[in-house]
Design a protein around this motif. Structure first.
Motif, short mmCIF file in Angstrom:
data_model
loop_
_atom_site.label_atom_id
_atom_site.label_comp_id
_atom_site.label_asym_id
_atom_site.label_seq_id
_atom_site.Cartn_x
_atom_site.Cartn_y
_atom_site.Cartn_z
N GLU A 1 -10.57 0.68 7.21
CA GLU A 1 -11.35 0.25 6.24
C GLU A 1 -11.82 1.32 5.34
OE1 GLU A 1 -13.76 -2.78 7.38
OE2 GLU A 1 -12.32 -4.54 6.83
N THR B 1 -11.19 6.86 0.86
CA THR B 1 -10.59 5.75 0.66
C THR B 1 -11.01 4.63 1.33
OG1 THR B 1 -8.52 7.15 0.22
CG2 THR B 1 -8.31 5.02 0.84
N ASP C 1 -7.57 0.21 -7.26
CA ASP C 1 -6.26 -0.46 -7.15
C ASP C 1 -5.03 0.40 -8.08
OD1 ASP C 1 -6.99 -2.19 -5.38
OD2 ASP C 1 -6.89 -4.02 -6.90
N PHE D 1 0.75 -1.21 -0.02
CA PHE D 1 0.01 0.02 -0.16
C PHE D 1 1.01 1.30 -0.11
CE2 PHE D 1 -2.32 3.09 2.26
CZ PHE D 1 -3.70 3.33 1.30
N THR E 1 -10.21 0.41 1.97
CA THR E 1 -9.42 -0.52 1.75
C THR E 1 -9.70 -1.84 2.26
OG1 THR E 1 -8.46 -0.12 3.79
CG2 THR E 1 -7.35 1.27 2.11
N THR E 2 -9.14 -3.05 1.77
CA THR E 2 -9.25 -4.27 2.25
C THR E 2 -7.92 -5.04 2.23
OG1 THR E 2 -10.47 -6.42 2.10
CG2 THR E 2 -9.92 -5.33 -0.04
N ILE F 1 -5.64 -4.98 4.76
CA ILE F 1 -4.52 -4.08 5.31
C ILE F 1 -4.87 -4.29 6.71
CG2 ILE F 1 -2.94 -2.03 5.57
CD1 ILE F 1 -4.00 -1.34 2.77
N VAL G 1 -4.51 -7.21 -1.21
CA VAL G 1 -4.87 -5.82 -0.79
C VAL G 1 -5.39 -4.95 -1.98
CG1 VAL G 1 -3.46 -3.62 -0.28
CG2 VAL G 1 -2.63 -5.55 0.77
N HIS G 2 -6.33 -4.24 -1.68
CA HIS G 2 -7.39 -3.57 -2.59
C HIS G 2 -7.69 -2.37 -2.14
CE1 HIS G 2 -7.18 -6.89 -5.38
NE2 HIS G 2 -7.80 -7.75 -4.35
N VAL G 3 -7.87 -1.47 -3.10
CA VAL G 3 -8.27 0.03 -2.84
C VAL G 3 -9.10 0.42 -3.58
CG1 VAL G 3 -7.25 2.34 -1.97
CG2 VAL G 3 -5.81 0.30 -1.74
N GLN H 1 -11.22 4.43 -4.34
CA GLN H 1 -11.28 5.97 -3.85
C GLN H 1 -12.11 6.57 -4.73
OE1 GLN H 1 -6.89 6.33 -3.71
NE2 GLN H 1 -7.20 7.01 -1.53
#
Length: 353
Positions: free
Chosen positions: A43, A33, A139, A8, A35-36, A38, A112-114, A116
């Motif tokens: 989150e 933002t 991502d 990340f 997240t998953t 992390i 890990v995925h983001v 936003q």
């Protein structure tokens, strides 16, 4: 630092910081933002930013929207913060669902995925010109963007086309968004700028230094400690603008609220001996120019002081949820093929399916 957090952080490092408005072009931006994957990291994070200053913060752990500037706390009552908290709790749930939907669309499991969302507006207090923007990223890549002129969505990737069609059909909401970005967002921005004018409208002179690590290294001109962030760091050769063999760095924040920027010049000892090189620093809102003169090749080399700027940048980027997809112009979204079957009111994120 575990592997997931490293991934990340590296992603954050890859994009630089947000574009920050100049002394006369003011900006209001919100960064959501989700997240998953992390551990020990929220989150969902929301950050409000005016002219590069963080004005508000919310995350899924504290579950409270709170002021980050004294002038925000002094001018806005508790009802404002309570309503913002309630809105963001709903947005948090939408983001959790959207990450799962995106993972399914991209055929992903785990990792890990983001996801936003960056939205906001700009206002030029000299010309009166305004602009709005509403973009999603997943991502590290562009995912969706709203075109205020057409009130249609742009899908730069096939995985987003189904959402584009769904959201394009909601004409009432799209008209509301256009109205928000062209009117309501601008009104809030003007209020915030007025609240924080003693901070946002100030000017601070830069400190300019030149250094070279080794005789064969590029010469670096570093301007630091200036405000506002809109700065030009350029080179001159014998009194004329010089752009050959010049590399321009990003504008970065200092921990005291000021900014820094560097420019690197590759020059041979012979040219350095026969010509006069100087670095010119011009900060928006400050009439005075600041100049650093490059000494001849026989002068002692300047040794740079290596500080914690990069480490600080990483921490700030992670904590405030700075947008992590590639930095592009707001018109830089290229549509994918469609053949595939309070002040934050606009930010209530709809689910993608």
């Amino acid at each position: 630092m575990n592997v997931n957090m490293k991934a990340f952080v590296l992603l954050v490092l890859g994009i630089g910081l947000l574009h920050i408005a100049s002394a006369v072009t003011h900006s209001l931006r919100y960064f959501y933002t989700g997240t998953t994957g992390i551990p020990d990291f929220p989150e969902f994070v929301d950050v409000g930013v005016v002219n590069g200053k963080v004005i508000s913060y919310y995350d899924s752990i504290t579950k409270r929207k709170v002021p980050k500037q004294s002038w925000m706390e002094e001018n806005l009552n508790q009802q404002y913060w309570n309503e913002g908290t309630d809105q963001l709790k709903g947005t948090e749930q939408s983001f959790k669902a959207n990450i799962q939907i995106a993972q399914t669309r991209f055929n992903q499991t785990g990792g890990v995925h983001v996801f936003q969302n960056m939205y906001g507006c700009e206002w030029d207090d000299e010309s009166g010109a305004t602009e709005g923007f509403y973009q999603f990223g997943y991502d590290g890549e562009d995912f969706l963007a709203f075109d205020l002129k057409t009130t249609k969505w742009i899908a730069p990737t096939p995985q987003a086309v189904i959402t584009k069609h769904k959201w394009d059909s909601n004409t009432a909401d799209n008209e509301y968004k256009k109205n928000y970005f062209t009117q309501e967002c601008i009104d809030w921005l003007k209020k915030y700028v007025d609240y924080g004018k003693s901070t946002l409208m100030r000017t601070v002179h830069p400190s300019v230094s030149l250094f070279q690590k080794t005789p064969s290294s590029p010469v670096t001109c570093r301007a630091t400690g200036f405000y506002p962030s809109d700065v030009m760091v350029s080179w001159q050769k014998d009194g004329q603008d010089h752009h050959e063999d010049v590399e321009y760095g990003e504008t970065l924040p200092n921990d005291d609220g000021t900014f820094q920027k560097s420019s690197h010049l590759t020059v041979t000892p012979e040219d350095r001996k026969n010509s006069k090189y100087q670095c010119l620093v011009q900060v928006k809102g400050i009439k005075e120019d600041f100049i650093g003169v490059l000494p001849g090749p026989d002068a002692p080399n300047f040794v740079p002081i290596i500080g914690g700027v990069v480490a600080l940048l990483v921490i700030v980027a992670v904590v405030v949820g700075v947008v992590i997809w590639k930095k592009k112009s707001k018109k830089g979204f290229v549509p994918a093929s469609t053949s595939d079957t309070s002040s934050e009111n606009s930010g209530r994120a709809a689910q993608m399916t």
